[in-house]
Enzyme design. Structure first.
Site, PDB file in Angstrom:
ATOM      1  N   ASN A   1     -15.910 -21.320 -20.023  1.00 42.11           N
ATOM      2  CA  ASN A   1     -14.983 -22.105 -20.817  1.00 42.11           C
ATOM      3  C   ASN A   1     -13.582 -22.097 -20.212  1.00 42.11           C
ATOM      4  O   ASN A   1     -13.173 -23.058 -19.557  1.00 42.11           O
ATOM      5  CB  ASN A   1     -14.976 -21.595 -22.259  1.00 42.11           C
ATOM      6  CG  ASN A   1     -14.316 -22.559 -23.214  1.00 42.11           C
ATOM      7  OD1 ASN A   1     -13.486 -23.364 -22.817  1.00 42.11           O
ATOM      8  ND2 ASN A   1     -14.677 -22.499 -24.470  1.00 42.11           N
ATOM      9  N   ASP A   2     -12.867 -20.998 -20.378  1.00 43.19           N
ATOM     10  CA  ASP A   2     -11.472 -20.974 -19.909  1.00 43.19           C
ATOM     11  C   ASP A   2     -11.341 -21.207 -18.406  1.00 43.19           C
ATOM     12  O   ASP A   2     -10.363 -21.795 -17.951  1.00 43.19           O
ATOM     13  CB  ASP A   2     -10.829 -19.628 -20.278  1.00 43.19           C
ATOM     14  CG  ASP A   2     -10.739 -19.454 -21.788  1.00 43.19           C
ATOM     15  OD1 ASP A   2     -10.578 -20.480 -22.485  1.00 43.19           O
ATOM     16  OD2 ASP A   2     -10.843 -18.320 -22.261  1.00 43.19           O
ATOM     17  N   VAL A   3     -12.338 -20.772 -17.629  1.00 37.49           N
ATOM     18  CA  VAL A   3     -12.225 -20.871 -16.163  1.00 37.49           C
ATOM     19  C   VAL A   3     -12.443 -22.293 -15.653  1.00 37.49           C
ATOM     20  O   VAL A   3     -12.306 -22.546 -14.462  1.00 37.49           O
ATOM     21  CB  VAL A   3     -13.203 -19.911 -15.446  1.00 37.49           C
ATOM     22  CG1 VAL A   3     -12.859 -18.478 -15.753  1.00 37.49           C
ATOM     23  CG2 VAL A   3     -14.643 -20.236 -15.778  1.00 37.49           C
ATOM     24  N   VAL A   4     -12.800 -23.225 -16.547  1.00 40.04           N
ATOM     25  CA  VAL A   4     -12.940 -24.618 -16.127  1.00 40.04           C
ATOM     26  C   VAL A   4     -11.952 -25.509 -16.892  1.00 40.04           C
ATOM     27  O   VAL A   4     -12.059 -26.723 -16.863  1.00 40.04           O
ATOM     28  CB  VAL A   4     -14.379 -25.152 -16.339  1.00 40.04           C
ATOM     29  CG1 VAL A   4     -15.353 -24.412 -15.431  1.00 40.04           C
ATOM     30  CG2 VAL A   4     -14.813 -25.035 -17.796  1.00 40.04           C
TER      31      VAL A   4
ATOM     32  N   ALA B   1     -10.126 -16.882 -24.944  1.00 37.51           N
ATOM     33  CA  ALA B   1      -8.686 -16.828 -25.189  1.00 37.51           C
ATOM     34  C   ALA B   1      -8.281 -17.673 -26.400  1.00 37.51           C
ATOM     35  O   ALA B   1      -7.118 -17.732 -26.757  1.00 37.51           O
ATOM     36  CB  ALA B   1      -7.933 -17.290 -23.947  1.00 37.51           C
TER      37      ALA B   1
END
Lengths: 468, 95
Positions: free
Chosen positions: A388-391, A429
């Protein structure tokens, strides 16, 4: 030369050999081809060093030493063999804590012995014993808290008002107690107080740190244990401890920096700020567009280049074997399939690679962020599963976002993105993901395993002419 | 005690060695590597063994015993999990 001197020479020569084997072993771990041989070599070095130590210890407390080794080795060996690969980070944390504890115990034993005799060999030795004990104690209790958090045995974060100030006071108090032992008085009560404060500080320091930052923390404690071992090595006059401890301390520090860099979080920020509060950032307009498995399968069927972006969510859903099965189906149909791994995917850097390796994915299909990012623009379909956050492209576009500046995988550049996700929730996050609202992105709402199963079935249906 | 400057040289050279051998490790091996370096500091076992051998009092023996047990656990556990992880890395081009 008498027998004792001869035996000491023998042990020291064995330590030298072990140190060479450790360094060569770690060096061999730098390539997946030789990595296995590397750890076996380092293991052999450990066995040689341990056996040679009996030449120094002789028959003093021999039964106790042997019993302690058996009690230490047996449970951890069995536990290590059985533990699931997803739980690897907490195991590393736990074993690391044991190492820190061992270094602290050496320090405690020597310090108490000095106190009893009323004098230490020298102020330098005394200082090194104190510093090693301080670091080892912090590393031990800190690692235990990290283990408990990752193992889900403890509430993720624990904060209270004035926490940083309180923690600092505890730390300062333990340093003062340590200093007092060195310069003022070799007193048993003072030594005990010093250890109590250091042990408590390890707990306090780790309590407010969230799960997302745990990899950096474990890596830091790993480096700290290495240093503690090296310092106690100076105290014990033992070269094997000095060299192995220092090598690990230096390597661990570099590894910690690499990790913190990958997360775009300075180490001080990880340790002293409370991350993961969520919210923040600009609101995202648009809608998330759902897609059915049959349509997603058609997209894959027509694609030539497919990139799969797995995140920890995939491992939680135990979907890695199914995803590899799906990939094999695609490879069979002459499609190029690659796995794109963000440096902090999983619970530790490189954890995702281990999880994929366990599922049977060959390592040459797995690409690092820097290598794969230019390839997204020529990729037909990117499948995001459990990441999620890393993309999230807001890391590049929205300065007010808490994750602004974090390096991301440029999935949004792919011609078509399919996100496999159970529901519409936000990431770890607590930040909305702009990728999910992008025009080229479709959401396949399903559990990871179930989605992969459906996609495989639909692909086979298209083959037999039953598709759309 | 080793001569203080000799000790400092050992410390410095070992630190550079540690940095050097790690800087070439690809990201895919970071987890096994952290676990592997975690295993290597299990050498603390050797120091703990010597400390326990020299312990005379009950308290000293207890602390030494704990030290050896924890050190042995660090070494054994670290080895097993690292070996297990590295064993799984395979290339598609066959072994």
């Amino acid at each position: 030369m008498d027998t004792t001197t001869l035996l000491t020479y023998f042990a020291k020569a064995s330590y030298f050999l072990a140190a060479v084997m450790f360094i060569l072993g770690i060096k061999r771990m730098a390539s997946p081809v030789t990595a296995r041989k590397g750890i076996v070599q380092a293991g052999l070095g450990m066995v040689i060093a341990t056996l040679a130590t009996f030449a120094i210890t002789g028959s003093h407390n021999l039964h106790l030493i042997v019993l302690a080794i058996v009690l230490g080795v047996a449970p951890t060996w069995i536990w290590g063999k059985k533990v699931a690969i997803t739980d690897m980070p907490q195991m590393v944390a736990l074993f690391n804590g044991m190492g820190g504890g061992s270094a602290a115990a050496i320090g405690a034993g020597e310090l108490l012995k000095y106190a009893e005799a009323g004098a230490a060999p020298s102020k330098i030795t005394l200082t090194l014993a104190i510093v090693g004990a301080l670091i080892g104690s912090i590393s031990m209790t800190g690692s235990i808290i990290a283990w408990a958090k990752l193992d889900g045995r403890m509430d993720k974060r624990f904060t209270f008002g004035g926490q940083q100030a309180f923690n600092f006071i505890v730390f300062a108090a333990s340093v003062v107690a340590g200093l007092a032992v060195v310069v003022w008085k070799l007193d048993t009560t003072l030594i005990v107080a010093f250890f109590a404060l250091a042990l408590v500080f390890g707990v306090l320091m780790t309590l407010p740190i969230g799960g997302a930052d745990m990899p950096v923390v474990i890596s830091l404690y790993n480096a700290l244990t290495g240093l503690a071992v090296a310092f106690e090595g100076f105290v014990m006059n033992n070269e094997a401890l000095i060299i192995a401890g220092t090598v690990v301390g230096a390597a661990g520090t570099l590894l910690t920096q690499l990790m913190a860099k990958a997360m775009n979080r300075p180490i001080s920020n990880v340790l002293f700020s409370n991350f993961g509060g969520g919210g923040g950032g600009e609101a995202i307009t648009g809608t998330q567009k759902a897609i059915e498995a049959s349509d997603a399968a058609s997209l894959l069927y027509m694609a030539e280049r497919v990139i799969i972006v797995p995140g920890y969510g995939m491992a939680v859903a135990q979907a890695q074997h199914k995803i590899w099965e799906l990939s094999q189906q695609l490879i069979k149909r002459d499609k190029s399939v690659k796995f794109a791994i963000h440096p902090v995917a999983g619970r530790m850097p490189g954890h995702m690679n281990v999880l994929l390796a366990e599922a049977g994915v060959p390592y040459d299909l797995i690409a690092d962020m820097d290598d794969i990012n230019p390839e997204f623009s020529t990729c037909d379909v990117a499948i995001v599963i459990g990441a999620n956050d890393v993309v999230n492209p807001v890391a590049k576009t929205d300065k007010s976002s808490p994750i602004y500046g974090m390096p991301i995988l440029d999935v949004v550049n792919a011609r078509q993105v399919i996100v496999i996700k159970r529901g519409k929730g936000t990431g770890f996050a607590g930040i909305e993901n702009a990728l999910f609202y992008a025009d080229n992105c479709k959401m396949l709402y399903a559990d990871g395993q179930e989605a992969a199963n459906k996609l495989i079935a639909e692909l086979k249906a298209i083959d037999s002419g039953g598709g759309h | 005690m080793i001569d203080i400057f000799l000790a400092l040289y050992i410390f410095m050279l070992a630190a550079f060695t540690g940095q050097e051998i790690i800087s070439r490790v690809p990201v895919i091996l970071h987890t096994p590597l952290m676990s592997g370096s975690n295993f290597v500091h299990g050498i603390v076992l050797v120091g703990a063994m010597v400390a326990l051998a020299h312990a005379d009092t009950t308290l000293g023996k207890t602390i030494g015993f704990l030290g050896v047990m924890l050190g042995a656990g660090n070494a054994a556990g670290g080895y097993v999990v690292t070996e297990r992880m590295l064993e799984m890395f395979k290339s598609s081009k066959g072994k």
